[in-house]
Design a protein around this motif. Structure first.
Motif, PDB file in Angstrom:
ATOM      1  N   GLY A 103      41.939  49.742  40.347  1.00 22.01           N
ATOM      2  CA  GLY A 103      43.007  48.829  40.773  1.00 22.01           C
ATOM      3  C   GLY A 103      43.389  49.074  42.220  1.00 22.01           C
ATOM      4  O   GLY A 103      43.826  50.177  42.576  1.00 22.01           O
ATOM      5  N   THR A 146      36.677  32.751  41.226  1.00 18.54           N
ATOM      6  CA  THR A 146      35.861  33.910  40.854  1.00 18.54           C
ATOM      7  C   THR A 146      34.402  33.529  40.964  1.00 18.54           C
ATOM      8  O   THR A 146      34.044  32.376  40.694  1.00 18.54           O
ATOM      9  N   GLY A 170      34.320  42.617  42.508  1.00 19.23           N
ATOM     10  CA  GLY A 170      35.723  42.369  42.855  1.00 19.23           C
ATOM     11  C   GLY A 170      35.900  40.960  43.374  1.00 19.23           C
ATOM     12  O   GLY A 170      35.080  40.460  44.161  1.00 19.23           O
ATOM     13  N   MET A 219      39.183  39.011  39.492  1.00 24.99           N
ATOM     14  CA  MET A 219      38.915  39.360  38.092  1.00 24.99           C
ATOM     15  C   MET A 219      40.252  39.406  37.364  1.00 24.99           C
ATOM     16  O   MET A 219      41.241  39.905  37.892  1.00 24.99           O
ATOM     17  N   LYS A 220      40.280  38.838  36.168  1.00 24.11           N
ATOM     18  CA  LYS A 220      41.518  38.799  35.388  1.00 24.11           C
ATOM     19  C   LYS A 220      41.157  38.852  33.905  1.00 24.11           C
ATOM     20  O   LYS A 220      39.958  38.744  33.569  1.00 24.11           O
ATOM     21  N   ALA A 228      37.272  38.646  32.583  1.00 22.85           N
ATOM     22  CA  ALA A 228      36.744  40.017  32.715  1.00 22.85           C
ATOM     23  C   ALA A 228      35.582  40.278  31.769  1.00 22.85           C
ATOM     24  O   ALA A 228      34.561  40.842  32.171  1.00 22.85           O
ATOM     25  N   GLY A 284      34.930  46.890  37.719  1.00 25.29           N
ATOM     26  CA  GLY A 284      35.633  45.930  38.564  1.00 25.29           C
ATOM     27  C   GLY A 284      36.541  46.619  39.563  1.00 25.29           C
ATOM     28  O   GLY A 284      37.078  47.707  39.302  1.00 25.29           O
ATOM     29  N   ILE A 339      39.914  45.539  41.231  1.00 26.34           N
ATOM     30  CA  ILE A 339      40.863  44.490  40.875  1.00 26.34           C
ATOM     31  C   ILE A 339      42.105  44.586  41.752  1.00 26.34           C
ATOM     32  O   ILE A 339      42.726  45.654  41.843  1.00 26.34           O
ATOM     33  N   SER A 361      45.782  44.049  38.963  1.00 29.83           N
ATOM     34  CA  SER A 361      46.051  45.473  38.698  1.00 29.83           C
ATOM     35  C   SER A 361      47.542  45.788  38.836  1.00 29.83           C
ATOM     36  O   SER A 361      47.971  46.919  38.596  1.00 29.83           O
ATOM     37  N   ILE A 403      41.869  44.154  31.091  1.00 24.71           N
ATOM     38  CA  ILE A 403      40.560  44.270  31.775  1.00 24.71           C
ATOM     39  C   ILE A 403      39.866  45.572  31.364  1.00 24.71           C
ATOM     40  O   ILE A 403      38.666  45.595  31.093  1.00 24.71           O
TER      41      ILE A 403
END
Ligand code: PEP
Length: 254
Positions: free
Chosen positions: A8, A180, A214, A217-218, A222, A234, A236, A240, A249
């Motif tokens: 994160g 994304t 990266g 991403m959610k 994910a 990831g 994020i 995050s 995630i």
């Protein structure tokens, strides 16, 4: 077999109380689950020591990372933090070459190479970010640009050094935009990058190299992204900053 890493990047968000609450909740989440992934957070550097101590006290395996470091060892560089300093306060990872640093601080391949060297000298794992802009994607130059970012930097490392680097593929057009990369676009680029690693360092190192995705991403995307064979986790940003989203995630890793 590569273990996934969910990282994160908090960027310049959250004051002390907000950050402490989020990190404490994240520790609680992580220690109550059997997470299949390694987890790391990259808070503002002022919080690193406290997070490290809290994670150690609570026996949490969450890794702590810095968002940047200096290319120098120390000296008259006001405002900078040396790799040895972030190591001494508990960082085990550090981002290098995030697109926001490249854009706002004009970081060149030469500067990024120096940063990677300083980190490796201090046993901090560089999470090296690369990825193309929208223009480069639309003109079909995305592989060329990404190759160039790696070639002039981490591909200069010897095998032992390279084995300690994590790569994060982050298409710039997907960072903080809500757009994304599709799972196919992500897989294609990750396979491309792994192919470059293989040509340079051989199959064993290529198979062991973690390549994170990266870019927006959610929880809703994910699982599909993280199921791609060459996506090893990831990096994020926005998602995050909420424990439920970041936790979802982490849970999406199989
Ligand atoms: C990032 O900043 O590295 C990032 C991927 O941000 P976001 O997830 O918000 O797109």
């Amino acid at each position: 077999m590569r273990k996934k890493l969910i990282a994160g990047n908090w960027k310049m968000n959250l004051d002390w109380n907000e950050a402490m609450t989020l990190f404490a909740n994240l520790i609680q989440f992580e220690t109550s689950k059997q997470s299949k992934a390694d987890v790391a957070v990259f808070p503002p550097s002022a919080y690193i020591r406290h997070f490290y101590e809290l994670a150690s006290d609570r026996k949490s395996s969450i890794g702590i990372g810095a968002q940047d470091c200096s290319e120098y060892n120390g000296g008259a560089y006001t405002g900078e933090l040396a790799a040895s300093m972030i190591k001494s306060v508990g960082a085990s990872y550090c981002l290098v070459g995030h697109s926001e640093r490249r854009e706002y601080h004009h970081e060149s391949n030469d500067v990024l190479s120096e940063k990677v060297e300083r980190l490796l000298e201090n046993d901090v794992i560089p999470v090296f970010c690369c990825g193309e802009s929208l223009d480069h994607r639309e003109s079909g130059n995305h592989t060329f640009v990404t190759d160039n970012q790696l070639d002039g930097t981490i591909f200069e490392l010897n095998e032992e050094q390279f084995s300690n680097v994590v790569i994060a593929y982050e298409p710039v057009w997907a960072i903080g935009t809500g757009k994304t990369a599709s799972p196919d676009q992500a897989q294609d680029m990750h396979a491309f990058i792994r192919g470059l690693v293989q040509s340079k360092y051989g199959a064993t190192i290529a198979n062991n190299t973690r390549i994170l995705y990266g870019g927006s991403m959610k929880p809703s995307n994910a699982h599909e992204l993280l199921s791609q064979p060459d996506v090893d986790g990831g990096l994020i940003g926005g998602a995050s900053l909420k424990v439920d989203d970041f936790g979802a995630i982490i849970n999406a890793c199989s």
